[in-house]
Design a protein around this motif. Structure first.
Motif, mmCIF file in Angstrom:
data_model
loop_
_atom_site.group_PDB
_atom_site.id
_atom_site.type_symbol
_atom_site.label_atom_id
_atom_site.label_comp_id
_atom_site.label_asym_id
_atom_site.label_seq_id
_atom_site.Cartn_x
_atom_site.Cartn_y
_atom_site.Cartn_z
ATOM 1 N N ARG A 28 0.836 -1.308 -0.071
ATOM 2 C CA ARG A 28 0.207 0.056 -0.051
ATOM 3 C C ARG A 28 0.845 1.188 0.037
ATOM 4 N N VAL A 29 0.712 1.825 -1.024
ATOM 5 C CA VAL A 29 1.725 3.210 -1.231
ATOM 6 C C VAL A 29 0.925 4.552 -1.179
ATOM 7 N N GLN A 30 1.728 5.343 -0.320
ATOM 8 C CA GLN A 30 0.886 6.979 -0.297
ATOM 9 C C GLN A 30 2.036 7.719 -0.771
ATOM 10 N N LEU A 31 1.945 8.713 -1.619
ATOM 11 C CA LEU A 31 2.707 9.739 -1.897
ATOM 12 C C LEU A 31 2.310 11.051 -1.926
ATOM 13 N N LYS A 32 2.758 11.684 -0.881
ATOM 14 C CA LYS A 32 2.097 13.234 -0.445
ATOM 15 C C LYS A 32 3.246 14.186 -0.388
ATOM 16 N N ILE A 33 2.715 15.402 -0.778
ATOM 17 C CA ILE A 33 3.343 16.585 -0.681
ATOM 18 C C ILE A 33 3.170 17.162 0.622
ATOM 19 N N TYR A 34 4.234 18.010 1.168
ATOM 20 C CA TYR A 34 4.065 18.794 2.573
ATOM 21 C C TYR A 34 4.660 19.909 2.340
ATOM 22 N N ASP A 35 4.267 21.130 3.019
ATOM 23 C CA ASP A 35 4.847 22.283 3.145
ATOM 24 C C ASP A 35 5.938 22.185 4.101
ATOM 25 N N LEU A 36 6.935 23.373 4.455
ATOM 26 C CA LEU A 36 7.646 23.375 5.442
ATOM 27 C C LEU A 36 7.195 23.451 6.674
ATOM 28 N N SER A 37 6.039 23.372 7.159
ATOM 29 C CA SER A 37 5.322 23.477 8.349
ATOM 30 C C SER A 37 4.871 22.199 8.624
ATOM 31 N N GLY A 38 4.972 21.146 7.490
ATOM 32 C CA GLY A 38 4.444 19.862 7.661
ATOM 33 C C GLY A 38 2.963 19.720 7.393
ATOM 34 N N ARG A 39 2.461 20.578 6.902
ATOM 35 C CA ARG A 39 0.919 20.507 6.438
ATOM 36 C C ARG A 39 0.785 19.775 4.809
ATOM 37 N N GLU A 40 0.114 18.797 5.062
ATOM 38 C CA GLU A 40 -0.094 18.265 3.821
ATOM 39 C C GLU A 40 -0.838 18.840 2.681
ATOM 40 N N VAL A 41 -0.105 18.950 1.269
ATOM 41 C CA VAL A 41 -0.803 20.163 0.471
ATOM 42 C C VAL A 41 -1.532 18.984 -0.746
ATOM 43 N N SER A 42 -0.896 17.952 -0.969
ATOM 44 C CA SER A 42 -1.430 17.139 -2.173
ATOM 45 C C SER A 42 -1.133 15.783 -1.912
ATOM 46 N N THR A 43 -2.135 14.688 -2.289
ATOM 47 C CA THR A 43 -1.904 13.471 -2.309
ATOM 48 C C THR A 43 -1.808 13.042 -3.729
ATOM 49 N N LEU A 44 -0.618 12.493 -3.996
ATOM 50 C CA LEU A 44 -0.237 12.068 -5.425
ATOM 51 C C LEU A 44 -0.704 10.471 -5.812
ATOM 52 N N VAL A 45 -0.328 9.746 -4.695
ATOM 53 C CA VAL A 45 -0.725 8.260 -5.050
ATOM 54 C C VAL A 45 -1.276 7.779 -3.523
ATOM 55 N N ASP A 46 -2.342 7.031 -3.797
ATOM 56 C CA ASP A 46 -2.975 6.386 -2.578
ATOM 57 C C ASP A 46 -3.547 5.053 -2.851
ATOM 58 N N GLU A 47 -2.843 4.052 -2.906
ATOM 59 C CA GLU A 47 -3.348 2.733 -3.782
ATOM 60 C C GLU A 47 -2.393 1.603 -3.427
ATOM 61 N N THR A 48 -2.632 0.414 -3.591
ATOM 62 C CA THR A 48 -1.965 -0.770 -3.581
ATOM 63 C C THR A 48 -1.174 -0.895 -4.885
ATOM 64 N N LEU A 49 -0.194 -1.066 -4.820
ATOM 65 C CA LEU A 49 0.898 -1.203 -6.206
ATOM 66 C C LEU A 49 1.605 -2.628 -6.109
ATOM 67 N N VAL A 50 1.920 -3.205 -7.537
ATOM 68 C CA VAL A 50 2.619 -4.540 -7.463
ATOM 69 C C VAL A 50 4.208 -3.720 -7.594
ATOM 70 N N PRO A 51 4.976 -4.839 -7.613
ATOM 71 C CA PRO A 51 6.607 -4.362 -7.711
ATOM 72 C C PRO A 51 6.567 -3.861 -8.734
ATOM 73 N N GLY A 52 7.626 -2.951 -9.131
ATOM 74 C CA GLY A 52 7.942 -2.302 -10.209
ATOM 75 C C GLY A 52 8.437 -0.797 -10.098
ATOM 76 N N ASN A 53 8.763 -0.409 -11.138
ATOM 77 C CA ASN A 53 9.184 1.254 -11.292
ATOM 78 C C ASN A 53 8.134 2.187 -11.576
ATOM 79 N N TYR A 54 7.961 3.216 -11.057
ATOM 80 C CA TYR A 54 6.825 3.968 -11.161
ATOM 81 C C TYR A 54 7.404 5.751 -11.398
#
Length: 125
Positions: free
Chosen positions: A62-88
Motif C-alpha cells: 500500500r503506497v501513499q505519495l504526498k506533498i508537504y509544506d515546510l510546516s508539515g501541512r499536507e498540500v497534496s496526495t499524489l498516490v494512495d493505492e496498492t501497487l505491485v512491484p515495479g518502477n513508477y
C-alpha cells in the motif's frame, strides 16, 4: 549448494525421492524488479511548475505519495493505492502552490512493516 550436476530431484508426499533420468537445464527470464523501496530525487529540482518523481516498489504494498509544506501541512496526495512491484513515475504539477521548499514523502505498508522515505524539493516561480 544447488549444484546437482543438472539433475532435478523431487520429493513427494509418502512416495520418497525421485531423480530425473537426464540432466535438465533451467533458465529463467523475467523482468528485473526492485528488491527494495526507492524514492528518487525529483527532476528537475528546482522546478516551475512541473517536476517528475520516480520511485520503485520491491513487493506488493500500500503506497501513499504526498506533498508537504515546510510546516508539515499536507498540500497534496499524489498516490494512495496498492501497487505491485515495479518502477513508477509521477509527473507533478505545482501550479497551485507558492514558491518555496516542499517535501514529498512516500509511506509504504507491507506485511513486514511500514516504511517512510522523504525528500526535499524546491518550487521557484
Amino acid at each position: 549448494d544447488m549444484n546437482n550436476n543438472g539433475y532435478v530431484f523431487a520429493a513427494t508426499h509418502g512416495r520418497g525421492m525421485f531423480k530425473s533420468d537426464t540432466p535438465v537445464e533451467v533458465t529463467e527470464e523475467r523482468e528485473v524488479l526492485p528488491v527494495e523501496f526507492v524514492l528518487n530525487q525529483n527532476y528537475p529540482n528546482p522546478y516551475n511548475p512541473i517536476t517528475t518523481i520516480s520511485y520503485s516498489i520491491g513487493k506488493p504494498s500500500r503506497v501513499q505519495l504526498k506533498i508537504y509544506d515546510l510546516s508539515g501541512r499536507e498540500v497534496s496526495t499524489l498516490v494512495d493505492e496498492t501497487l505491485v512491484p515495479g518502477n513508477y513515475v509521477y509527473r507533478y504539477d505545482a501550479s497551485n502552490l507558492a514558491s518555496g521548499v516542499y517535501y514529498y514523502s512516500m509511506n509504504i505498508v507491507t506485511n513486514e512493516g511500514n516504511y517512510r522515505l522523504t525528500k526535499k524539493m524546491v518550487l521557484l516561480k
